[in-house]
Design an enzyme around this catalytic site. Structure first.
Site, mmCIF file in Angstrom:
data_model
loop_
_atom_site.group_PDB
_atom_site.id
_atom_site.type_symbol
_atom_site.label_atom_id
_atom_site.label_comp_id
_atom_site.label_asym_id
_atom_site.label_seq_id
_atom_site.Cartn_x
_atom_site.Cartn_y
_atom_site.Cartn_z
ATOM 1 N N SER A 110 0.855 -1.339 -0.020
ATOM 2 C CA SER A 110 -0.159 -0.143 0.013
ATOM 3 C C SER A 110 0.903 1.314 0.047
ATOM 4 O O SER A 110 0.276 2.375 -0.185
ATOM 5 C CB SER A 110 -0.873 0.084 1.234
ATOM 6 O OG SER A 110 -0.069 0.067 2.327
ATOM 7 N N HIS A 111 1.948 1.344 0.320
ATOM 8 C CA HIS A 111 3.019 2.420 0.378
ATOM 9 C C HIS A 111 4.075 2.023 -0.561
ATOM 10 O O HIS A 111 5.129 2.980 -0.687
ATOM 11 C CB HIS A 111 3.565 2.639 1.818
ATOM 12 C CG HIS A 111 2.524 3.208 2.855
ATOM 13 N ND1 HIS A 111 1.658 2.478 3.542
ATOM 14 C CD2 HIS A 111 2.506 4.451 2.990
ATOM 15 C CE1 HIS A 111 0.928 3.295 4.188
ATOM 16 N NE2 HIS A 111 1.343 4.522 3.961
ATOM 17 N N ALA A 163 -0.707 3.204 12.800
ATOM 18 C CA ALA A 163 -1.813 4.512 13.119
ATOM 19 C C ALA A 163 -2.520 4.388 14.422
ATOM 20 O O ALA A 163 -2.733 3.044 15.003
ATOM 21 C CB ALA A 163 -2.846 4.129 12.055
ATOM 22 N N GLU A 187 -9.131 0.642 5.018
ATOM 23 C CA GLU A 187 -9.833 -0.484 5.565
ATOM 24 C C GLU A 187 -11.042 -0.539 5.370
ATOM 25 O O GLU A 187 -11.684 -1.207 5.224
ATOM 26 C CB GLU A 187 -9.163 -0.793 6.722
ATOM 27 C CG GLU A 187 -7.739 -1.717 6.839
ATOM 28 C CD GLU A 187 -7.246 -1.827 8.029
ATOM 29 O OE1 GLU A 187 -7.660 -3.248 8.557
ATOM 30 O OE2 GLU A 187 -6.660 -0.952 9.025
ATOM 31 N N ARG A 247 6.324 -12.082 18.441
ATOM 32 C CA ARG A 247 7.083 -11.635 16.719
ATOM 33 C C ARG A 247 7.497 -10.265 17.197
ATOM 34 O O ARG A 247 6.856 -9.111 17.751
ATOM 35 C CB ARG A 247 5.989 -11.722 15.764
ATOM 36 C CG ARG A 247 6.919 -11.693 14.356
ATOM 37 C CD ARG A 247 5.749 -11.612 13.302
ATOM 38 N NE ARG A 247 4.693 -12.533 13.225
ATOM 39 C CZ ARG A 247 4.469 -13.326 12.121
ATOM 40 N NH1 ARG A 247 5.336 -13.426 11.418
ATOM 41 N NH2 ARG A 247 3.420 -14.283 12.286
ATOM 42 N N PRO A 281 7.936 -6.496 16.082
ATOM 43 C CA PRO A 281 7.022 -5.732 14.972
ATOM 44 C C PRO A 281 7.088 -5.827 13.435
ATOM 45 O O PRO A 281 6.514 -5.794 12.685
ATOM 46 C CB PRO A 281 6.846 -4.180 15.521
ATOM 47 C CG PRO A 281 7.441 -4.395 16.919
ATOM 48 C CD PRO A 281 8.332 -5.492 17.184
#
Lengths: 339, 339
Positions: free
Chosen positions: A47-48, A180, A188, A304, A306
């Site tokens: 998306s980026h 965010a 979304e 996990r 990040p």
């Protein structure tokens, strides 16, 4: 699965720069924007990645983004750099100011970069990770548009207000996150709306301020922050830190400024840099080991870090020197080129 | 309702100082601790008011807190103060270092204070609010003990890791918040356990790492952060910023150090200060108005600013020059005095 095409790493750069330059960005802007699009694309942050070129092009075609603006870098105080993007995209200002930010953090222990008067559409993680590649910890924040209600509120006031942090690891990719402060990203909600799917509880309110799972009603109402009143407080902090603190717009002011146009939001950004050597009294190496024990304890219990997934994608794509994108996206990108 | 007794504001101070000094704190420590207990008590923050004297006394009686330690203030870099509490309570070090932190922020635009080797039991909001009273924005973070699992994990690793922020308002009490990054405070779980009440969903896991609403199982297992993976990322950031970055303990190291003793946690703390004048290019006044418009828009839609309730209590108690506390608490406090 849709048809995929393979792009070499050079193809990503060439495609991005060609599209940007043909639409009126000068070489300096095209190259700064491409650096970030490239970094996202090889991390499979679709998306980026190249997909963002649609927003870049939309923004310059709207006539308000200056594709040739030269940023003004101001040495505002011993530990402060102010970079005026002069109505250009944030990334060239960020890139131009970064060396001075790094130098100031290494001299003073901590330093801040305020980017002002910029159009912004990029993820923050590559920016804080750039600081970590220079051996610093980094933090970044910015507003967006007033789509998000404060906890207990009834209408949009806060932006999706991302917060990013990065920590330098000796001999390892940095520990980085970038999220965010809204529960969902704006896009979304839009995807749920298009699919006619119900939203989860706690994501949005309608225009009367009542909880809703209807994506259409949510688009007319407001989104909610993550984490209830704590996330809302954090989002208000981001409004202040990346707005009034640095003499730039709040999310509401940015939305008013946009007058409904689909271009990238116009506002400011703050980036903080921390020097582990000066802050630890010269014991950065011992404390790197301490941080590594913390990370090992996260992973060892099945959790996990990040950015693990993104960094694995990056390593994989760098090793094979290629990425894959849907053929439909590629065709749409080619259509963005002006001849 | 239980029987209440009224204390004058001077009574709060006298009671606190007498208890502290009679238990072995020197006058400087007793006064620094009392300042914070007083500030909490007049804000009706009961858990961090006079009630905290039990923990102070427990901590010095355990023999590890040095009640007479003089902090060492180190001018570590142009924008960094390091304050070594030398195994004393954090508050004297904080109080002693604050003027230099403020001076550095006003000279450099941004500055950091690292407090090391301290026992810590106080809320953070009075510390960041002190910065705002000096016209600065403030941010503070610290670890605690490893009671909280990272998102996706199975055991305690992170602390309840509070995060506080304050913003100076011209002619108004500061905008301030201070929250734990755990979903619940440790003491809340304990209250549910004592009352035999089921916890809400999403607050804790048992020692096998499975979600639980059983408070007993939660005390043996681990707490969860607020806000899922975002809150967990933030909590990890706090571990790094207030631990390895400043050469001090993580929550796990702090818990190991305590060896199960009920004293206050021993670790570090980081406080950041931001100068709105230097960061805004001299436009702090105009930007105060901008921040006020943001706050007005929160209140106007029926939401509340984070510290409104506490600040109203403060104003009320200051006006009447008195507070009320339960008589049982008062009696228990008197019993803390050593003769």
């Amino acid at each position: 699965m849709s048809e995929q095409i393979t792009l070499s790493l050079d193809d990503i750069r060439t495609l991005s720069e060609t599209i940007l330059v043909s639409n009126g960005f000068n070489q300096a802007h095209a190259s700064a924007i491409t650096n970030i699009i490239y970094t996202n694309q090889i991390g499979d942050c679709h998306s980026h990645g190249l997909y963002r070129l649609f927003m870049c092009v939309e923004s310059i075609r709207s006539g308000r983004v200056d594709g040739t603006a030269a940023p003004t870098i101001i040495d505002a105080a011993p530990a402060v750099v102010r970079a005026n993007a002069n109505d250009g995209v944030s990334l060239l200002a960020m890139q131009a100011a970064m060396p001075l930010l790094i130098e100031k953090a290494k001299t003073n222990g901590i330093a801040a970069l305020a980017i002002n008067r910029c159009f912004h559409f990029s993820a923050l993680w590559p920016e804080v990770e750039k600081l970590s590649e220079a051996g610093l910890a980094g933090m970044a924040m910015l507003p967006s548009h007033a789509w998000v209600a404060p906890a207990g509120g009834r209408r949009g006031l806060l932006g999706t207000n991302p917060f990013a942090f990065s920590w330098p690891r000796q001999g390892n990719s940095p520990f980085t996150f970038d999220f965010a402060t809204s529960q969902f990203a704006r896009g979304e909600i839009e995807l749920y709306r298009r699919a006619g799917k119900a939203l989860p509880e706690g994501v949005a309110i309608d225009k009367e301020g009542q909880p809703t799972t209807d994506a259409e009603a949510a688009m007319d109402g407001a989104m909610l922050t993550f984490g209830g009143h704590k996330g809302s407080a954090l989002s208000l902090m981001i409004e202040l830190m990346a707005g009034p603190l640095i003499d730039d717009l709040t999310s509401k002011e940015s939305m008013d400024f946009a007058e409904g146009k689909p271009e990238a939001p116009y506002h400011g950004e703050i980036i903080l840099a921390f020097d582990p050597t000066l802050l630890s009294g010269g014991r950065a190496l011992e404390n790197n080991d301490r941080a590594e024990r913390l990370f090992a304890d996260v992973i060892d219990q099945g959790a996990r870090l990040p950015s693990q997934r993104r960094q694995a994608a990056q390593a994989y794509n760098l090793a094979r020197q290629a990425v894959e994108i849907p053929k439909t996206l590629y065709d749409d990108l080619l259509a963005l080129k002006q001849t």
